[in-house]
Structure formats: C-alpha cells, structure tokens
Design a protein around this motif. Structure first.
Motif, short mmCIF file in Angstrom:
data_model
loop_
_atom_site.label_atom_id
_atom_site.label_comp_id
_atom_site.label_asym_id
_atom_site.label_seq_id
_atom_site.Cartn_x
_atom_site.Cartn_y
_atom_site.Cartn_z
N GLN A 49 0.83 -1.21 0.00
CA GLN A 49 0.00 0.00 0.00
C GLN A 49 0.86 1.26 0.00
O GLN A 49 0.60 2.22 -0.74
CB GLN A 49 -0.93 0.01 1.22
N ARG A 50 1.90 1.26 0.82
CA ARG A 50 2.82 2.41 0.85
C ARG A 50 3.53 2.58 -0.49
O ARG A 50 3.77 3.71 -0.95
CB ARG A 50 3.84 2.24 1.97
N TYR A 76 2.26 1.74 -3.46
CA TYR A 76 1.29 2.35 -4.38
C TYR A 76 1.13 3.84 -4.11
O TYR A 76 1.04 4.66 -5.04
CB TYR A 76 -0.07 1.66 -4.24
N ASN A 77 1.07 4.20 -2.83
CA ASN A 77 0.92 5.61 -2.46
C ASN A 77 2.10 6.43 -2.98
O ASN A 77 1.94 7.55 -3.47
CB ASN A 77 0.82 5.76 -0.95
N SER A 78 3.30 5.85 -2.86
CA SER A 78 4.51 6.53 -3.33
C SER A 78 4.50 6.68 -4.86
O SER A 78 4.88 7.72 -5.38
CB SER A 78 5.74 5.74 -2.89
N GLN A 120 1.92 6.94 -6.74
CA GLN A 120 0.94 7.96 -7.12
C GLN A 120 1.49 9.37 -6.91
O GLN A 120 1.19 10.28 -7.68
CB GLN A 120 -0.34 7.75 -6.32
N LYS A 121 2.33 9.53 -5.89
CA LYS A 121 2.87 10.87 -5.59
C LYS A 121 4.07 11.22 -6.46
O LYS A 121 4.15 12.33 -6.99
CB LYS A 121 3.26 10.95 -4.11
N SER A 144 4.05 12.68 -10.49
CA SER A 144 2.99 11.75 -10.07
C SER A 144 2.61 10.81 -11.21
O SER A 144 2.64 11.18 -12.38
CB SER A 144 1.76 12.52 -9.60
N CYS A 187 -5.17 -4.15 -0.70
CA CYS A 187 -4.77 -2.76 -0.96
C CYS A 187 -5.91 -1.92 -1.52
O CYS A 187 -6.79 -2.41 -2.21
CB CYS A 187 -3.59 -2.72 -1.93
N LYS A 188 -5.86 -0.64 -1.21
CA LYS A 188 -6.82 0.34 -1.72
C LYS A 188 -6.19 1.04 -2.93
O LYS A 188 -5.09 1.58 -2.85
CB LYS A 188 -7.18 1.38 -0.66
N PRO A 216 -6.19 3.81 -6.26
CA PRO A 216 -6.72 5.14 -6.59
C PRO A 216 -7.87 5.05 -7.58
O PRO A 216 -7.90 4.15 -8.43
CB PRO A 216 -5.50 5.84 -7.22
#
Length: 382
Positions: free
Chosen positions: A123-124, A126-128, A130-131, A147, A181-182, A184
């Motif tokens: 998850q972290r 994926y978050n990274s 996206q950013k 991004s 995982c969540k 976007p």
C-alpha cells in the motif's frame, strides 16, 4: 518413568541463555541433500513461543519450505514474467510489463523477501507511486510533475497481484498480500472529438500534406492507428469495396514491430465507400511498387505510428482546432453516425460492418464546403 516422546513435527521449546524462549521445528527437507530444514520462533514467555510454534508448524505444512524463503520480490517477479507472462502476451504488452517491473516494482519493493511482503508495504508502495512514481528519462527535460496516473498505478497492481497469485499457487506464500490494498480511483476524462465544422478543414489540410487518403480512411472506418499504418495493398478489394484488417504496427524498444491486432475480434473485413476506394487507387499511383498502403513520405518504408500521430497534431494546430488524441479520432465516425441516426447500435454497425450512403454524403459535403469544391462525387450514384 519413561520420557514422553514428541510427535513428528511437534517441535521443541527451550529457554535460551539471553532469557528468551525458543521453539524449533522441522519445516521440511532439502530436495537435494535430504537434510532437515530447521526453523525457529522466539518469544518472551514459554506460552508465547508455544503458540507461535503451533502457528509456524501449520504454516510450514501449507508452504513449500524448500523454496518459500529463497525469493526476493524482485527475483520472483522476474521469474514469473519470464516463465508465465512473457510467452503469453503481445509484444507491446511486454513493453508495459517490463516498464512496470524494472522501473517501479523492483526499485520500490524488490529487496523485500517474498514471504515477508505485507499488505501495508504494498500500500505504501502504491501511495509513493501515485505521488512521485514517474521516471525521469535521460536526455529529456526535468519532470515538473512526478505523479503517476491512477491508470498506471492500477496497471502495476494488476501485474503484481497476478504475480503473487502464482506465488500462492506454488506454495511460496500463504495469501496474496496485494488483495487488501486500496487503489486510486480512475479519473473520468471526457473524450474529445473533432468538431463537426472542422472535419472539412482537417481533410483539406491532410490533402495539402499529401495524406488525404490515409486520414479519410481513418475517419470513415475508425481503424486504430497501428492497424491503419500496417495495411498493405493486398488488403484492399476494390471490386467488393472492402479492406481486410489482419495486423498492426507498434514501436517497441525503438523498432517497428508488426503483430496481430489487439483482440481476436479486431481481425475483420470492413466495407468502405466508393469515394475511399477512388482515393486509395489514386494513392497507389503515387508509389505503385510499394507494398505498404501508406508508406512513410521520408523513408518509403512502413510509416512510424509516432510520426503519423505528430502529423495529426500538426494538422489540428494548422486549422486552429483544440487538441484531440488520435485514438479518439477513431470514434468520430461512430459519433456522427449516432447523431445522424440517433441509434447507438446503428453507429456500431456503421463503424465495424457496413457503409451508409447518407453519412458519407454528409461527410463529404463538409469537406467540399471547406475546399469550396469537391473533386469527388457525393454518393456512389452520382
């Protein structure tokens, strides 16, 4: 009194010199040497270790211990791609997969042991992505926005999840940690099409550049760019007024690669209007010895899809039209058909199967209005 013997696989517990408790158990046997594979668990109390030992033994029975701890995420995802994915995917899809693996998954989570990979780590990751997941390419201007789009993040997730599903099937891990995982949400972008009043100007500018036949055929059939540029003269049947779509071209790793169309249903025969046939006959006279229907004006070989897209962009700029993706141009024919008849199924039939004279008369009138003179008859009967 006889000493009670432990059952096979039960393990044993002892207190270590550092004060902690340790449980050891036989997790399996090395397939090469036949020797036992010993694993251990640690805890502060005997009861804690006893519970951990019970869980570890059950887990060990469900895993292939001889292989489970041997892979990092990087090693497994590369193995999965080589053995399971690459032989079954199309050449252009391979490029996407290689990009996802080498530019995102391996740098992001590749060093983690496969059997230690957790949902929160993914998850972290994926978050990274996206950013700031976009990769800076050498020789290109520095990226202002790093991004990654939700579509790409979801693409990475799909690949990784399929890879981990296979790891579960091979008893390398118990569950797929990517499943929790969540992701976007996909951005809903409104599809742009060329305004109806700009069609004639668009074709006139294409004519000025010597590419009328190619762009006219695109607008009246809805072919994908790669399909259009892979057409050969042998695909044209002038008597029955059809073209056969059996291949496409893409640029992969700097080379033009010809492959079957995107899907099985994409192999098809399309009816085209007589006006398109006439344009193609005139086009053939320009290069009668060339097998390609639309060869590159510079090289005479197959037209580079990227160069063709850039020409499309230049045409839009020349006529003062807002930018429209070339991919969306293939929907223009269906859209105008829908407006003319008001039935979606009719537009789909028109796009993929047959020709409706009314639409082509309407289509050519727009072209004639732009040029103030149409060199082509407005219908097959005129």
């Amino acid at each position: 009194m006889a000493k009670k013997r432990r059952a096979n696989g039960e393990g044993n517990i002892r207190k270590r010199s550092d004060g902690r408790w340790e449980g050891r158990y036989t997790a399996g046997y090395d397939p090469d040497s036949g020797k036992r594979i010993i694993k251990n668990v640690l805890g502060r109390t005997q009861a804690e270790v006893k519970e951990k030992l019970k869980v570890a033994i059950v887990k060990g029975q469900r895993l292939d211990i001889s292989k489970a701890g041997n892979y990092t995420v990087a090693a497994w995802v590369r193995t999965w791609y080589e053995v399971y994915a690459e032989p079954r995917i199309r050449p252009n899809t391979r490029e996407y997969y290689t990009n996802y693996i080498e530019n995102h998954i391996v740098p992001g989570i590749g060093k983690i042991m496969l059997d230690k990979l957790a949902t929160i780590q993914i998850q972290r990751f994926y978050n990274s992505l996206q950013k700031n997941g976009r990769v800076q390419r050498k020789g290109y201007p520095e990226l202002k926005d790093k991004s990654l789009s939700p579509r790409v993040v979801r693409g990475v997730h799909t690949l990784l999840s399929n890879c981990l599903d296979q790891a579960v099937a091979e008893r390398l891990i118990l569950v797929n940690p990517a499943q929790g995982c969540k992701l976007p949400k996909l951005e809903k972008k409104e599809m742009r099409i060329l305004p109806q009043e700009k069609i004639g100007m668009y074709l006139a500018e294409a004519d000025r550049r010597g590419l009328l036949a190619a762009f006219y055929l695109e607008l009246t059939t809805g072919l994908r760019r790669g399909e259009l540029l892979a057409l050969l003269w042998t695909d044209l049947d002038t008597e029955n007024r059809t073209i056969s779509v059996t291949r496409q071209v893409n640029r992969i790793k700097g080379k033009l690669v010809v492959s079957p169309p995107k899907t099985q249903n994409s192999v098809r025969t399309l009816a085209i209007p007589q006006q398109a046939v006439d344009l193609l006959i005139e086009e053939h006279k320009k290069h009668p010895g060339n097998p390609y229907m639309f060869p590159s004006p510079k090289t005479g070989t197959m037209y580079d899809p990227d160069a063709f897209r850039r020409t499309h962009d230049k045409i839009l700029k020349a006529i003062g039209a807002e930018h429209v993706r070339f991919h969306d141009m293939r929907h223009l024919f269906a859209t105008l058909s829908f407006l003319v008849w008001g039935k979606k199924m009719q537009s789909q039939k028109c796009m993929y199967a047959s020709t409706f004279g009314f639409f082509f008369r309407h289509f050519l009138k727009l072209y004639a209005k732009s040029r103030m003179l149409s060199p082509y008859p407005l219908s097959d009967n005129e």
